[in-house]
Design a protein around this motif. Structure first.
Motif, PDB file in Angstrom:
ATOM      1  N   PHE A   1      46.507  31.651  35.527  1.00  0.00           N
ATOM      2  CA  PHE A   1      47.668  32.326  34.975  1.00  0.00           C
ATOM      3  C   PHE A   1      47.386  33.794  34.694  1.00  0.00           C
ATOM      4  O   PHE A   1      48.305  34.613  34.697  1.00  0.00           O
ATOM      5  N   ALA A   2      46.131  34.142  34.434  1.00  0.00           N
ATOM      6  CA  ALA A   2      45.807  35.549  34.183  1.00  0.00           C
ATOM      7  C   ALA A   2      46.056  36.392  35.419  1.00  0.00           C
ATOM      8  O   ALA A   2      46.461  37.556  35.330  1.00  0.00           O
ATOM      9  N   ARG A   3      45.834  35.812  36.592  1.00  0.00           N
ATOM     10  CA  ARG A   3      46.060  36.524  37.851  1.00  0.00           C
ATOM     11  C   ARG A   3      47.409  36.184  38.462  1.00  0.00           C
ATOM     12  O   ARG A   3      47.829  36.823  39.434  1.00  0.00           O
ATOM     13  N   GLY A   4      48.052  35.120  37.963  1.00  0.00           N
ATOM     14  CA  GLY A   4      49.303  34.680  38.553  1.00  0.00           C
ATOM     15  C   GLY A   4      49.115  34.056  39.912  1.00  0.00           C
ATOM     16  O   GLY A   4      49.938  34.242  40.807  1.00  0.00           O
ATOM     17  N   GLU A   5      48.027  33.262  40.084  1.00  0.00           N
ATOM     18  CA  GLU A   5      47.712  32.693  41.393  1.00  0.00           C
ATOM     19  C   GLU A   5      47.556  31.180  41.312  1.00  0.00           C
ATOM     20  O   GLU A   5      46.917  30.653  40.394  1.00  0.00           O
ATOM     21  N   GLN A   6      48.108  30.484  42.290  1.00  0.00           N
ATOM     22  CA  GLN A   6      47.781  29.088  42.518  1.00  0.00           C
ATOM     23  C   GLN A   6      46.439  28.999  43.225  1.00  0.00           C
ATOM     24  O   GLN A   6      45.937  29.983  43.773  1.00  0.00           O
ATOM     25  N   GLY A   7      45.887  27.787  43.250  1.00  0.00           N
ATOM     26  CA  GLY A   7      44.672  27.585  44.018  1.00  0.00           C
ATOM     27  C   GLY A   7      44.918  27.800  45.495  1.00  0.00           C
ATOM     28  O   GLY A   7      45.962  27.417  46.027  1.00  0.00           O
TER      29      GLY A   7
ATOM     30  N   ARG B   1      45.133  18.543  25.201  1.00  0.00           N
ATOM     31  CA  ARG B   1      45.123  19.998  25.320  1.00  0.00           C
ATOM     32  C   ARG B   1      44.428  20.499  26.586  1.00  0.00           C
ATOM     33  O   ARG B   1      44.872  21.476  27.186  1.00  0.00           O
ATOM     34  N   TYR B   2      43.341  19.852  26.990  1.00  0.00           N
ATOM     35  CA  TYR B   2      42.526  20.367  28.096  1.00  0.00           C
ATOM     36  C   TYR B   2      42.594  19.446  29.307  1.00  0.00           C
ATOM     37  O   TYR B   2      42.719  18.227  29.177  1.00  0.00           O
ATOM     38  N   VAL B   3      42.454  20.064  30.484  1.00  0.00           N
ATOM     39  CA  VAL B   3      42.424  19.310  31.730  1.00  0.00           C
ATOM     40  C   VAL B   3      41.253  19.809  32.562  1.00  0.00           C
ATOM     41  O   VAL B   3      41.160  21.010  32.855  1.00  0.00           O
ATOM     42  N   ALA B   4      40.358  18.902  32.933  1.00  0.00           N
ATOM     43  CA  ALA B   4      39.270  19.238  33.852  1.00  0.00           C
ATOM     44  C   ALA B   4      39.730  18.910  35.261  1.00  0.00           C
ATOM     45  O   ALA B   4      40.106  17.772  35.547  1.00  0.00           O
ATOM     46  N   ILE B   5      39.741  19.909  36.139  1.00  0.00           N
ATOM     47  CA  ILE B   5      40.224  19.710  37.504  1.00  0.00           C
ATOM     48  C   ILE B   5      39.077  19.830  38.496  1.00  0.00           C
ATOM     49  O   ILE B   5      38.136  20.603  38.291  1.00  0.00           O
ATOM     50  N   GLN B   6      39.155  19.052  39.558  1.00  0.00           N
ATOM     51  CA  GLN B   6      38.220  19.169  40.680  1.00  0.00           C
ATOM     52  C   GLN B   6      38.971  19.794  41.839  1.00  0.00           C
ATOM     53  O   GLN B   6      39.986  19.261  42.296  1.00  0.00           O
ATOM     54  N   THR B   7      38.483  20.936  42.298  1.00  0.00           N
ATOM     55  CA  THR B   7      39.235  21.705  43.280  1.00  0.00           C
ATOM     56  C   THR B   7      38.317  22.300  44.333  1.00  0.00           C
ATOM     57  O   THR B   7      37.109  22.449  44.114  1.00  0.00           O
ATOM     58  N   ARG B   8      38.925  22.628  45.469  1.00  0.00           N
ATOM     59  CA  ARG B   8      38.214  23.371  46.510  1.00  0.00           C
ATOM     60  C   ARG B   8      38.687  24.831  46.565  1.00  0.00           C
ATOM     61  O   ARG B   8      38.292  25.583  47.449  1.00  0.00           O
ATOM     62  N   ALA B   9      39.518  25.203  45.610  1.00  0.00           N
ATOM     63  CA  ALA B   9      40.034  26.575  45.573  1.00  0.00           C
ATOM     64  C   ALA B   9      38.904  27.564  45.326  1.00  0.00           C
ATOM     65  O   ALA B   9      38.063  27.364  44.444  1.00  0.00           O
ATOM     66  N   ARG B  10      38.935  28.686  46.053  1.00  0.00           N
ATOM     67  CA  ARG B  10      37.875  29.696  45.935  1.00  0.00           C
ATOM     68  C   ARG B  10      38.331  30.921  45.148  1.00  0.00           C
ATOM     69  O   ARG B  10      37.541  31.854  44.966  1.00  0.00           O
ATOM     70  N   ASN B  11      39.568  30.927  44.688  1.00  0.00           N
ATOM     71  CA  ASN B  11      40.088  32.107  43.990  1.00  0.00           C
ATOM     72  C   ASN B  11      40.140  31.929  42.476  1.00  0.00           C
ATOM     73  O   ASN B  11      40.822  32.680  41.785  1.00  0.00           O
ATOM     74  N   PHE B  12      39.416  30.943  41.945  1.00  0.00           N
ATOM     75  CA  PHE B  12      39.381  30.729  40.499  1.00  0.00           C
ATOM     76  C   PHE B  12      38.134  31.323  39.848  1.00  0.00           C
ATOM     77  O   PHE B  12      38.022  31.313  38.625  1.00  0.00           O
ATOM     78  N   PHE B  13      37.196  31.781  40.652  1.00  0.00           N
ATOM     79  CA  PHE B  13      35.970  32.346  40.081  1.00  0.00           C
ATOM     80  C   PHE B  13      36.259  33.719  39.486  1.00  0.00           C
ATOM     81  O   PHE B  13      37.076  34.482  39.999  1.00  0.00           O
ATOM     82  N   GLY B  14      35.573  34.031  38.395  1.00  0.00           N
ATOM     83  CA  GLY B  14      35.757  35.319  37.749  1.00  0.00           C
ATOM     84  C   GLY B  14      35.253  36.460  38.605  1.00  0.00           C
ATOM     85  O   GLY B  14      34.426  36.283  39.508  1.00  0.00           O
ATOM     86  N   ASP B  15      35.741  37.659  38.318  1.00  0.00           N
ATOM     87  CA  ASP B  15      35.299  38.837  39.064  1.00  0.00           C
ATOM     88  C   ASP B  15      33.810  39.096  38.884  1.00  0.00           C
ATOM     89  O   ASP B  15      33.168  39.716  39.742  1.00  0.00           O
ATOM     90  N   ASP B  16      33.254  38.635  37.767  1.00  0.00           N
ATOM     91  CA  ASP B  16      31.831  38.811  37.498  1.00  0.00           C
ATOM     92  C   ASP B  16      31.006  37.617  37.955  1.00  0.00           C
ATOM     93  O   ASP B  16      29.847  37.465  37.560  1.00  0.00           O
TER      94      ASP B  16
ATOM     95  N   ASP C   1      56.135  26.783  44.101  1.00  0.00           N
ATOM     96  CA  ASP C   1      54.931  26.261  44.740  1.00  0.00           C
ATOM     97  C   ASP C   1      54.898  26.735  46.191  1.00  0.00           C
ATOM     98  O   ASP C   1      55.794  26.440  46.980  1.00  0.00           O
ATOM     99  N   ALA C   2      53.837  27.463  46.529  1.00  0.00           N
ATOM    100  CA  ALA C   2      53.820  28.074  47.860  1.00  0.00           C
ATOM    101  C   ALA C   2      52.485  27.926  48.577  1.00  0.00           C
ATOM    102  O   ALA C   2      52.302  28.509  49.637  1.00  0.00           O
ATOM    103  N   ASN C   3      51.543  27.131  48.029  1.00  0.00           N
ATOM    104  CA  ASN C   3      50.227  27.088  48.683  1.00  0.00           C
ATOM    105  C   ASN C   3      50.080  25.968  49.699  1.00  0.00           C
ATOM    106  O   ASN C   3      49.060  25.868  50.372  1.00  0.00           O
ATOM    107  N   GLN C   4      51.068  25.082  49.808  1.00  0.00           N
ATOM    108  CA  GLN C   4      51.127  24.046  50.841  1.00  0.00           C
ATOM    109  C   GLN C   4      49.872  23.179  50.867  1.00  0.00           C
ATOM    110  O   GLN C   4      49.366  22.822  51.927  1.00  0.00           O
ATOM    111  N   THR C   5      49.385  22.833  49.691  1.00  0.00           N
ATOM    112  CA  THR C   5      48.255  21.919  49.582  1.00  0.00           C
ATOM    113  C   THR C   5      48.362  21.191  48.261  1.00  0.00           C
ATOM    114  O   THR C   5      49.299  21.411  47.482  1.00  0.00           O
ATOM    115  N   ALA C   6      47.426  20.292  48.003  1.00  0.00           N
ATOM    116  CA  ALA C   6      47.488  19.499  46.777  1.00  0.00           C
ATOM    117  C   ALA C   6      47.185  20.360  45.555  1.00  0.00           C
ATOM    118  O   ALA C   6      46.290  21.215  45.580  1.00  0.00           O
ATOM    119  N   ASP C   7      47.936  20.128  44.495  1.00  0.00           N
ATOM    120  CA  ASP C   7      47.745  20.814  43.216  1.00  0.00           C
ATOM    121  C   ASP C   7      47.610  19.787  42.106  1.00  0.00           C
ATOM    122  O   ASP C   7      47.934  18.609  42.280  1.00  0.00           O
TER     123      ASP C   7
END
Length: 664
Positions: free
Chosen positions: A36-42, A56-71, A515-521
């Motif tokens: 949400f900070a970047r406004g991006e789906q996986g 409150r919390y959800v642990a997700i298992q993903t193959r998305a590569r755009n969730f890693f921090g800039d650092d 929803d625009a990433n055409q994959t599982a979320d």
């Protein structure tokens, strides 16, 4: 009345009549596989979501590569295919738990298995998972091991990761034997069953071994694969669960039996339920049974009672828990005979449909178990082979027959609406709520009453919520416009302690607007408390008057009555997104809360704009409106942002009124 009484007896509840439905699932769900900070789906698939018991919390298992921090860049010459991340439903923050699979950047060749199969503690602080990446200095092998991440400690600091697959009495990592088929980067070692591996307090973890080991404290790597262990992180103890039973004395031994496919741990950490082979060496069988070591059974053991605690069967063809079936007796176990030695099922639990990919679902205290089987209830031998839902209590003194209730039943044939199997089941910590997945749309057994409208044509696998106390089952998954979802929900939902939130993954692209990433979320559906309808004597909204409300970031709603039983709703929203209004009121015969009118709209601008929705009762309720003159109720207006899927809602009184009519 009968269906409620049976379920109540199994659960130990004092219920006299079906409870009135006090909640419902609205349109769509909140996406949690998003930054949400970047406004991006996986940018790639998210395949699993484990919600904390507090919701409150959800642990997700993903193959998305755009969730890693800039650092947090990829290693030089390599890239990580996602991993496990924790999403905070309150703050919308996304935090890394551990890296996913590692690949060579030049060749895309697989290098190492990363984090998978997450389970999360009740408060979301601890996340258990398996990975081949060495996360503590002592882990020097190339095998998959089990870890717990402490989310209150930053990665790189001592204590961020705790090795779970360790020898009893310390933190020495397990040693493993060679695999029959070498798998570089993913050598089998220890693993966990996703969503059900960790206790509520995060201190205990149940795991299985996929290779020979020296666990719990053997002098060599001579303990066969397929064992289940419970690790107490505070005591540094590792306890064998899959132990052999002495056939002569009936006492449990400390000798490993193996055969396990996976294991579920109760929330209080006292009890393990698992699916596995080699049951004949672990628990009592009756005369006339022919236990096959290669046949899977549902098994249960209360490890908190110590090494003498017996392993018991959860269900089956026979009933060794019935004291009226004496030791040494012999029975011919056909499908239709009844008596003390006969169990609750017509067949062994895996005779008609494999259960090797299933786990029993267990309540927080370990006493109640939900399970899926293709076998029917004894003596009914004519059910279909699809997996159906049963519930049983494991209290001492209860026979399997008396403790078990059948909740769903498929039909014989090929009708997808009634014969489709259930795919998975999850248990809420409160012991009252379940989540199940299935293509089935028609639940023919009266044990559970379907709430709401069913999907008209069976298609994708959907998510349903079961309320055992109310005796109801309700479809959870709907599109953001309250229509049908367009693709499957993946098996393996998880559910918060009170059943109010359910986390799941789905390929459907119409669960949230934008929803625009055409994959599982991954998503979280929330049960919304149903507001009671306004009584007829309550004052209505005079024509031309307005009501304004604000809830969430800048959502404002104005209602205006129009002639002919029409209400104009003007919704002011801060940015582009979808708007949905659903009006409910006491109507019809018998008079009870029903959906009278719905309307959809969309804001397309990037700045604040207004969306106008015209609500008019659907055709079937217009004669009633003419007869009554006015129908008061409530309207829920939901707004979902186009970017990020944030939600806000407002609930207000509404009145549909014929021209010139007042409440009587």
């Amino acid at each position: 009345m009968r269906r409620i009484a049976v379920i109540a007896a199994v659960l130990g509840m004092a219920l006299l009549a079906p409870a009135t439905a006090s909640a419902f699932y609205g349109n769509g769900a909140q996406i949690v596989s998003a930054d949400f900070a970047r406004g991006e789906q996986g940018d790639d698939a998210t395949v699993f979501a484990a919600i904390s018991a507090d919701g409150r919390y959800v642990a997700i298992q993903t193959r998305a590569r755009n969730f890693f921090g800039d650092d947090d860049p990829d290693p030089p010459g390599r890239y990580r295919a996602g991993g496990i991340f924790r999403f905070d439903l309150e703050t919308k923050a996304l935090q890394k738990v551990a890296d996913g699979d590692l690949f060579d950047e030049a060749t895309n060749g697989f290098l190492r298995r990363g984090a998978s199969n997450p389970s999360i503690s009740a408060d979301g602080r601890s996340v258990a998972f398996a990975t081949a990446e060495p996360l503590v200095p002592a882990d020097l092998n190339d095998h998959v091991d089990v870890y717990v991440r402490d989310m209150s400690v930053a990665i790189g600091l001592p204590g961020a990761y705790d090795l779970v697959s360790a020898r009893d009495g310390g933190d020495v990592p397990a040693s493993y034997g060679p695999a029959s088929v070498p798998t570089p980067g993913s050598e089998p070692g220890s693993d966990v069953s996703r969503g059900v591996a960790i206790s509520a307090d995060g201190q205990k973890v149940a795991f299985r071994t996929d290779a020979p080991t020296d666990l719990p404290a053997s002098g060599g790597v001579d303990v066969a694969a397929g064992q289940v262990f419970v690790r107490d992180r505070q005591a540094d103890s590792t306890t064998l669960v899959t132990a052999k039973r002495d056939p002569g004395s009936g006492a449990m031994t400390m000798t490993p039996a193996g055969g396990a496919f996976g294991a579920a741990l109760s929330g209080d950490g006292t009890t393990v339920a698992w699916t596995g082979n080699n049951a004949g060496e672990q628990t009592r069988f009756l005369g006339g049974e022919t236990p096959d070591a290669s046949f899977p059974y549902y098994l249960w053991r209360r490890v908190a009672d110590g090494p003498a605690a017996p392993t018991r069967r959860i269900t089956g063809l026979a009933d060794p828990d019935d004291p009226a079936c004496p030791p040494g007796s012999f029975s011919f176990f056909d499908q239709t005979s009844t008596g003390p030695c006969f169990g609750p099922l017509t067949d062994q639990e895996a005779n008609r449909t494999s259960i090797s990919g299933q786990l029993p679902a267990i309540s927080a205290d370990g006493r109640t178990v939900a399970f899926l089987t293709g076998a029917g209830p004894r003596p009914l031998a004519s059910t279909g082979p699809g997996l159906d839902l049963f519930l049983t209590r494991m209290d001492a003194g209860l026979t399997r027959k008396a403790a078990t209730v059948e909740l769903t039943r498929d039909t014989v044939g090929t009708d997808a609406a009634t014969a489709s199997p259930l795919g998975s089941v999850a248990f809420a910590a409160d012991g009252r709520h379940l989540a199940v997945t299935t293509v089935r749309t028609n639940f023919v057994l009266p044990a559970l009453q379907l709430l709401g409208e069913p999907r008209q044509v069976p298609g994708p696998r959907e998510l349903y919520a079961v309320d055992l106390q109310a005796g109801t089952i309700e479809r959870v998954t709907r599109s953001y416009s309250e229509g049908d979802i367009g693709a499957d929900v993946l098996n393996g939902p998880t559910i918060s302690a009170d059943g109010s939130r359910i986390a799941f993954a789905s390929f459907a692209g119409n669960i949230f607007f934008g929803d625009a990433n055409q994959t599982a979320d991954a998503f979280v559906a929330e049960r919304v408390p149903e507001e009671p309808p306004v009584l007829p004597s309550a004052p209505g909204i005079e024509r031309g008057s307005t009501i304004e409300a604000s809830r969430g970031p800048g959502l404002r709603v104005r209602l205006e009555e129009r002639p002919g039983g029409v209400v104009l709703i003007t919704v002011s929203v801060p940015e582009a997104g979808g708007v949905k209004a659903v009006a409910k009121a006491a109507a019809g015969q018998p008079r009870k809360p029903r959906t009278l009118a719905t309307a959809n709209g969309r804001a397309r601008g990037i700045a604040r704009s207004e969306v106008k929705l015209l609500l008019r009762p659907v055709e079937r309720y217009r004669p009633e409106l003419r007869r009554r003159g006015v129908i008061p109720g409530r309207v829920i207006v939901t707004y979902i942002t186009a970017r990020g899927g944030r939600r806000a809602s407002v609930s207000r009184a509404i009145a549909f009124r014929q021209a010139g009519r007042k409440e009587g």
